[in-house]
Design a protein around this motif. Structure first.
Motif, PDB file in Angstrom:
ATOM      1  N   ALA A 344       3.987  -4.693  22.177  1.00 28.60           N
ATOM      2  CA  ALA A 344       3.536  -3.383  21.654  1.00 28.60           C
ATOM      3  C   ALA A 344       4.402  -2.913  20.479  1.00 28.60           C
ATOM      4  N   PRO A 345       5.758  -2.876  20.618  1.00 29.83           N
ATOM      5  CA  PRO A 345       6.562  -2.468  19.458  1.00 29.83           C
ATOM      6  C   PRO A 345       6.439  -3.436  18.274  1.00 29.83           C
ATOM      7  N   LEU A 346       6.261  -4.732  18.546  1.00 32.61           N
ATOM      8  CA  LEU A 346       6.063  -5.690  17.443  1.00 32.61           C
ATOM      9  C   LEU A 346       4.786  -5.367  16.666  1.00 32.61           C
ATOM     10  N   ASP A 347       3.713  -5.087  17.414  1.00 37.14           N
ATOM     11  CA  ASP A 347       2.436  -4.779  16.755  1.00 37.14           C
ATOM     12  C   ASP A 347       2.561  -3.516  15.904  1.00 37.14           C
ATOM     13  N   GLU A 348       3.307  -2.546  16.410  1.00 30.16           N
ATOM     14  CA  GLU A 348       3.513  -1.307  15.653  1.00 30.16           C
ATOM     15  C   GLU A 348       4.316  -1.594  14.376  1.00 30.16           C
ATOM     16  N   ALA A 349       5.360  -2.429  14.506  1.00 29.95           N
ATOM     17  CA  ALA A 349       6.186  -2.783  13.338  1.00 29.95           C
ATOM     18  C   ALA A 349       5.354  -3.535  12.303  1.00 29.95           C
ATOM     19  N   LEU A 350       4.441  -4.412  12.776  1.00 32.62           N
ATOM     20  CA  LEU A 350       3.567  -5.145  11.857  1.00 32.62           C
ATOM     21  C   LEU A 350       2.590  -4.193  11.167  1.00 32.62           C
ATOM     22  N   ALA A 351       2.042  -3.259  11.945  1.00 32.46           N
ATOM     23  CA  ALA A 351       1.081  -2.298  11.391  1.00 32.46           C
ATOM     24  C   ALA A 351       1.734  -1.409  10.340  1.00 32.46           C
ATOM     25  N   LEU A 376      14.110  -0.334  14.171  1.00 34.65           N
ATOM     26  CA  LEU A 376      14.898  -0.606  15.380  1.00 34.65           C
ATOM     27  C   LEU A 376      14.542   0.343  16.518  1.00 34.65           C
ATOM     28  N   GLU A 377      14.235   1.597  16.161  1.00 34.61           N
ATOM     29  CA  GLU A 377      13.906   2.590  17.203  1.00 34.61           C
ATOM     30  C   GLU A 377      12.697   2.178  18.029  1.00 34.61           C
ATOM     31  N   LEU A 378      11.815   1.370  17.432  1.00 36.74           N
ATOM     32  CA  LEU A 378      10.633   0.915  18.167  1.00 36.74           C
ATOM     33  C   LEU A 378      11.024   0.093  19.404  1.00 36.74           C
TER      34      LEU A 378
END
Length: 383
Positions: A344-351, A376-378
């Protein structure tokens, strides 16, 4: 979410020498102004006893890099350094080609002592120059002048060490763009294989935090960074970490191991360690900060296990400071966690455009570098 078994990363050794001639107003490291003489042999004996107590954590692994930091390690005599490194080598296997770095201040770099450190095994020195402006050095509370810094760099070149580093700061009190670039030009002219170029920040519990100097504003800092980065790149230095530049093949292997979530034993006052075990546990250690307590034989102050939910942030906090691509396989290997826990945090970072992802790697983008803290906070554990 239980951690699976992990692959053991490389193991480094950090050794802390706590004394300085005087404390700098910007410094928040565990350093203590020297009152009287350095207890050379006594402190070495305690360092080796501290290492003895930590050896069970090393699980018989070899040391690939050593970093002797401080304080001012070059206050330790060459004889004491020889006894220290000999003592380390008799206790734990140090690889034949291990990078062994020692920090030094230009004022304490005497030629005869340095060849003594080199005989003891030191093959890389990191010289704390900070600036080539006499006025800025005074403002920073440094006790050396520009000429001593240049002499130290020439000495390091002449010794034929594996490598040496110059530490340089920018964003100094009342520093203009031209002054910052002039510092860099003088550093580049000395041709060090490695340059650490970092921005002065005001840390709590320092003299500067109680009486803050006027520092350049954000726009001025950005101009310094942009133009300084161009100067360094044109001179053949490659940025490989937020504030580290090196000629090809001269990156600091010890710091690379930190940033890649490697393991390290930490001995000496206030030193930190991180150790991974075959059963998946990851331990962090911290040693007694004050020399008085440490030299009573009370070495270990804290020992705690890194819980599974803290591991993603700890892994990426270091990894994303590096500009190199991060192998995806290493996340599972070094944390013992499945990549699904961070999907989930990876997908947000990619988006958000902070990262790019391939089947093998994650690569931080230019946008991600600018918003590193947000990235990083993600990965922080949910409350």
């Amino acid at each position: 979410m239980p951690a699976n078994s992990v692959q053991l990363p490389p193991l480094s050794l950090y050794i802390h020498i706590p004394w300085c001639v005087q404390k700098c107003p910007y410094c928040d490291f565990n350093s203590h102004a020297l009152k009287g003489e350095v207890p050379h042999q006594e402190y070495v004996d305690h360092l080796l006893a501290d290492l003895d107590a930590d050896l069970p954590l090393a699980s018989g692994r070899a040391i690939s890099t050593i970093f002797i930091g401080g304080g001012t390690p070059s206050l330790l005599s060459a004889e004491a350094m020889q006894a220290l490194l000999d003592g380390v080598r008799t206790r734990i296997h140090v690889e034949d080609d291990a990078e062994i770095t020692m920090e030094a201040n230009p004022g304490t770099v005497e030629a005869d002592r340095f060849s003594g450190y080199q005989r003891a095994g030191v093959n890389r020195i990191s010289i704390g120059v900070q600036s080539f402006s006499a006025e800025k050095l005074t403002r920073l509370g440094r006790i050396h002048g520009p000429d001593e810094a240049k002499r130290a760099a020439h000495l390091a070149t002449g010794l034929g060490l594996r490598s040496f580093n110059l530490d340089l700061m920018h964003g100094l009190p009342d520093q203009s763009l031209e002054e910052a670039l002039d510092d860099l030009r003088q550093a580049i002219a000395l041709n060090p294989p490695h340059l650490s170029w970092y921005q002065l920040t005001i840390e709590p519990n320092t003299l500067f935090s109680s009486r803050p100097p006027v520092l350049p504003d954000d726009d001025a800092l950005w101009n310094i960074f942009e133009q300084g980065h161009e100067l360094l790149s044109a001179a053949g230095y490659q940025q490989y970490e937020t504030s580290a530049y090196a000629k090809p093949g001269y990156q600091c292997q010890h710091n690379l191991n930190y940033w890649r979530f490697g393991d390290y034993l930490g001995i000496g006052c206030g030193a930190h360690g991180k150790l991974t075990f075959a059963d998946g546990r990851i331990l962090r250690t911290a040693k007694t900060k004050h020399p008085r307590g440490f030299m009573r034989g009370d070495y270990r102050d804290k020992l705690h296990e890194v819980e599974a939910h803290d591991r993603p942030f700890e892994f990426f906090m270091n990894r994303f400071r590096l500009l190199e691509a991060a192998p995806r396989a290493e996340f599972a290997q070094y944390t013992g966690l499945d990549e699904s826990v961070i999907r989930a945090p990876l997908d947000e970072a990619l988006a958000k455009g902070y990262l790019q992802e391939t089947p093998e790697y994650w690569q931080i983008t230019e946008h991600g570098k600018l918003f590193l803290n947000s990235l990083l906070e993600l990965f922080l554990p949910e409350e």
